[in-house]
Design an enzyme around this catalytic site. Structure first.
Site, mmCIF file in Angstrom:
data_model
loop_
_atom_site.group_PDB
_atom_site.id
_atom_site.type_symbol
_atom_site.label_atom_id
_atom_site.label_comp_id
_atom_site.label_asym_id
_atom_site.label_seq_id
_atom_site.Cartn_x
_atom_site.Cartn_y
_atom_site.Cartn_z
ATOM 1 C CB THR A 13 -0.929 0.018 1.237
ATOM 2 O OG1 THR A 13 -0.115 -0.266 2.382
ATOM 3 C CG2 THR A 13 -2.031 -1.010 1.126
ATOM 4 N N GLY A 14 2.156 1.152 0.267
ATOM 5 C CA GLY A 14 3.022 2.338 0.363
ATOM 6 C C GLY A 14 3.479 2.827 -0.999
ATOM 7 C CB VAL A 16 8.569 1.351 -2.476
ATOM 8 C CG1 VAL A 16 9.371 0.344 -3.290
ATOM 9 C CG2 VAL A 16 9.428 2.555 -2.143
ATOM 10 C CB SER A 41 -3.883 -2.073 4.980
ATOM 11 O OG SER A 41 -3.337 -0.802 5.092
ATOM 12 N NE ARG A 118 19.598 -0.891 0.817
ATOM 13 C CZ ARG A 118 19.056 0.315 0.853
ATOM 14 N NH1 ARG A 118 19.739 1.318 1.382
ATOM 15 N NH2 ARG A 118 17.865 0.527 0.354
ATOM 16 C CB CYS A 158 16.934 5.708 -4.233
ATOM 17 S SG CYS A 158 16.660 6.534 -2.661
ATOM 18 C CE LYS A 213 20.080 4.052 4.705
ATOM 19 N NZ LYS A 213 18.657 4.365 4.599
ATOM 20 N NE ARG A 244 13.802 13.997 1.036
ATOM 21 C CZ ARG A 244 14.046 12.713 0.781
ATOM 22 N NH1 ARG A 244 14.201 12.283 -0.459
ATOM 23 N NH2 ARG A 244 14.149 11.851 1.767
ATOM 24 C CG HIS A 251 17.240 10.553 -5.764
ATOM 25 N ND1 HIS A 251 16.089 11.231 -5.435
ATOM 26 C CD2 HIS A 251 17.358 9.551 -4.839
ATOM 27 C CE1 HIS A 251 15.526 10.663 -4.365
ATOM 28 N NE2 HIS A 251 16.278 9.646 -3.994
ATOM 29 C CG ASN A 336 13.309 9.004 -6.398
ATOM 30 O OD1 ASN A 336 13.006 9.668 -7.374
ATOM 31 N ND2 ASN A 336 12.561 8.949 -5.316
HETATM 32 N N1 LIG Z 1 10.281 5.841 -1.441
HETATM 33 C C1 LIG Z 1 11.464 5.502 -1.952
HETATM 34 O O1 LIG Z 1 11.873 5.984 -3.012
HETATM 35 C C2 LIG Z 1 12.327 4.483 -1.280
HETATM 36 C C3 LIG Z 1 13.544 4.168 -1.873
HETATM 37 C C4 LIG Z 1 14.334 3.177 -1.292
HETATM 38 C C5 LIG Z 1 13.930 2.584 -0.135
HETATM 39 N N2 LIG Z 1 12.743 2.911 0.459
HETATM 40 C C6 LIG Z 1 12.353 2.164 1.653
HETATM 41 O O2 LIG Z 1 11.260 1.321 1.312
HETATM 42 C C7 LIG Z 1 10.378 1.140 2.422
HETATM 43 C C8 LIG Z 1 8.993 1.604 2.037
HETATM 44 O O3 LIG Z 1 9.059 2.970 1.665
HETATM 45 P P1 LIG Z 1 7.768 3.767 1.201
HETATM 46 O O4 LIG Z 1 8.269 5.101 0.789
HETATM 47 O O5 LIG Z 1 7.004 2.953 0.247
HETATM 48 O O6 LIG Z 1 6.967 3.869 2.599
HETATM 49 P P2 LIG Z 1 5.397 4.110 2.824
HETATM 50 O O7 LIG Z 1 4.793 4.776 1.669
HETATM 51 O O8 LIG Z 1 5.287 4.741 4.163
HETATM 52 O O9 LIG Z 1 4.783 2.610 2.906
HETATM 53 C C9 LIG Z 1 5.061 1.765 3.965
HETATM 54 C C10 LIG Z 1 4.400 0.407 3.804
HETATM 55 O O10 LIG Z 1 4.737 -0.401 4.930
HETATM 56 C C11 LIG Z 1 3.529 -0.782 5.610
HETATM 57 N N3 LIG Z 1 3.751 -0.720 7.075
HETATM 58 C C12 LIG Z 1 3.968 0.390 7.817
HETATM 59 N N4 LIG Z 1 4.096 0.039 9.129
HETATM 60 C C13 LIG Z 1 3.924 -1.316 9.182
HETATM 61 C C14 LIG Z 1 3.917 -2.255 10.248
HETATM 62 N N5 LIG Z 1 4.111 -1.891 11.513
HETATM 63 N N6 LIG Z 1 3.718 -3.562 9.940
HETATM 64 C C15 LIG Z 1 3.522 -3.952 8.677
HETATM 65 N N7 LIG Z 1 3.530 -3.096 7.618
HETATM 66 C C16 LIG Z 1 3.721 -1.789 7.869
HETATM 67 C C17 LIG Z 1 2.480 0.209 5.196
HETATM 68 O O11 LIG Z 1 1.191 -0.380 5.335
HETATM 69 P P3 LIG Z 1 -0.128 0.504 5.702
HETATM 70 O O12 LIG Z 1 -0.521 1.209 4.432
HETATM 71 O O13 LIG Z 1 -1.113 -0.525 6.111
HETATM 72 O O14 LIG Z 1 0.266 1.448 6.776
HETATM 73 C C18 LIG Z 1 2.874 0.440 3.734
HETATM 74 O O15 LIG Z 1 2.407 -0.620 2.941
HETATM 75 C C19 LIG Z 1 10.998 1.952 3.557
HETATM 76 O O16 LIG Z 1 11.778 1.093 4.349
HETATM 77 C C20 LIG Z 1 11.867 2.976 2.828
HETATM 78 O O17 LIG Z 1 12.929 3.395 3.642
HETATM 79 C C21 LIG Z 1 11.926 3.855 -0.102
#
Ligand SMILES: NC(=O)c1ccc[n+]([C@@H]2O[C@H](COP(=O)([O-])OP(=O)(O)OC[C@H]3O[C@@H](n4cnc5c(N)ncnc54)[C@H](OP(=O)(O)O)[C@@H]3O)[C@@H](O)[C@H]2O)c1
Length: 361
Positions: A13-14, A16, A41, A118, A158, A213, A244, A251, A336
């Site tokens: 749902t997030g 990524v 969710s 990692r 990223c 990183k 940022r 990026h 990214n």
């Molecule tokens: N965005 C980027 O470009 C990027 C790049 C590299 C790495 N990352 C990493 O990828 C991961 C996800 O990033 P994102 O930006 O997609 O984050 P996000 O939009 O906040 O999504 C987080 C996801 O994790 C779930 N979640 C949150 N808390 C949880 C819990 N306690 N138990 C189980 N599931 C949980 C959420 O579910 P609900 O919807 O149910 O809350 C949602 O599906 C992070 O670790 C981030 O550091 C992100």
């Protein structure tokens, strides 16, 4: 592939997770059959659980709308229905380490976007064009986990994708010192301008953990695999500042570099545009035909014009020129959340499938 592999997405749902869903729509090898997220969710349809949080430019694929979201923590239940999972959950590092291992121990390969593993010694961290050979670590990891097909593989952060491919392409010239400043999009924090209005017309000079990183992960990616372990590359020394900036996706990195043997500009460009690796040789479905493009115009690469190069899987380089203090300087750009996150992980999974590490259960 006769029958598509069944895929689950943890953290579907997030930001990524949504990118995974979009990239896997009509994928020739993989089919999303399971979506999992937090207990908040769980039990809702994917469409209900995401609600107004859909952040992609393209509409939510019909095929996932009615999938019922599972609880990520119900490992056996999720694992039972899939051949492998992509992981993009946002939990604490300890929780992510534990849950990814729990999935691997159910004999379910985990291809992770998260940083938690990692630096786990026997977990490969791979940009498939650069170090697909590191996947061999999986054989050692399986021995530790006591699995026959379950393992964890990760992709790097990223931020490093806008300059590390150049360091790999220029290896024979001995990159010695690198000073990089990254200008990072807000989607890297899982945000859009709607949910982060403070970022409009703003720059924030801090992204937690990002500089470490950006300085350290390239050395593992550029390291060598031998006798069951990765030896980190000893050079280049990298120092980095990460900012940022008010950009949605993309990026940018402004980079200064010194070499052991200073090449000509023509040599550097020739190495960039001809650099390729396993994804191109194996013609993987998500592989960019040309991994790195070089743009001659003084005002390129630009986020708006170049971020989607090769469907967001390519890297754009420009402004390569000699410098008064360093040998050269240049500017790099990568997407990214595609190359730097979900797309990079999909390419890893394709490489793992082509190499026989991922198969139908
Ligand atoms: N965005 C980027 O470009 C990027 C790049 C590299 C790495 N990352 C990493 O990828 C991961 C996800 O990033 P994102 O930006 O997609 O984050 P996000 O939009 O906040 O999504 C987080 C996801 O994790 C779930 N979640 C949150 N808390 C949880 C819990 N306690 N138990 C189980 N599931 C949980 C959420 O579910 P609900 O919807 O149910 O809350 C949602 O599906 C992070 O670790 C981030 O550091 C992100």
């Amino acid at each position: 592939m006769e029958q598509k592999l069944k895929v689950g997405i943890l953290g579907a749902t997030g930001m990524v997770g949504q990118r995974f869903i979009s990239l896997l729509e009509n994928h020739p090898w993989f089919e999303v059959v399971k979506v999992a997220a937090s207990p908040r969710s769980a039990g809702k349809t994917y469409e209900e659980a995401v609600g107004g949080r859909w952040k992609m430019d393209t509409p939510m694929p019909e095929a996932v709308k009615k999938l019922v979201v599972a609880n990520v923590n119900e490992v056996e239940k999720v694992a039972a229905d899939v051949d492998f999972v992509f992981s993009a959950v946002d939990m604490t590092k300890d929780e992510i380490r534990a849950i990814e291992e729990a999935y691997a121990k159910t004999e379910t390969p985990v291809v992770s976007n998260n940083s938690a593993h990692r630096w786990t010694k026997d977990v490969p961290m791979v940009v498939p064009e650069i170090n697909a050979a590191h996947f061999e670590l999986i054989n050692d990891q399986k021995k530790r986990l006591g699995t026959t097909r379950g393992f964890i593989a990760v992709k790097p952060n990223c931020s490093i994708q806008s300059y590390t491919p150049c360091l790999a392409a220029w290896k024979e010239f001995g990159p010695k010192e690198v000073v990089a400043t990254t200008y990072q999009a807000i989607s890297g924090a899982g945000k859009t301008f709607k949910d982060w209005p403070e970022m409009v017309e703003n720059i924030i000079p801090y992204i937690g953990g990002e500089e470490e990183k950006s300085e350290q992960e390239p050395l593992r990616v550029l390291g060598t695999y031998e006798n069951g372990q990765i030896t980190l590359a000893e050079s280049p020394k990298i120092t980095c500042q990460c900012l940022r900036v008010p950009v949605l996706n993309g990026h940018t990195a402004a980079v200064f570099i010194n070499f052991e043997k200073k090449p000509t500009k023509e040599q550097l460009i020739e190495k960039l545009v001809n650099f390729k690796g396993f994804p191109q040789e194996a013609e993987l479905p998500s592989a960019p035909k040309q991994f790195i493009q070089y743009l001659e115009e003084d005002n390129r690469p630009q986020v708006k014009m170049d971020v989607d190069y090769e469907n967001g899987m390519g890297v754009s380089i420009g402004r390569l020129r000699e410098d008064s203090m360093f040998d050269y300087k240049f500017v790099g750009l990568s997407h990214n959340t595609v190359r730097g996150a979900a797309g990079g992980a999909v390419l890893c999974a394709e490489a793992l499938t082509a190499k026989g590490y991922i198969q139908a259960k």
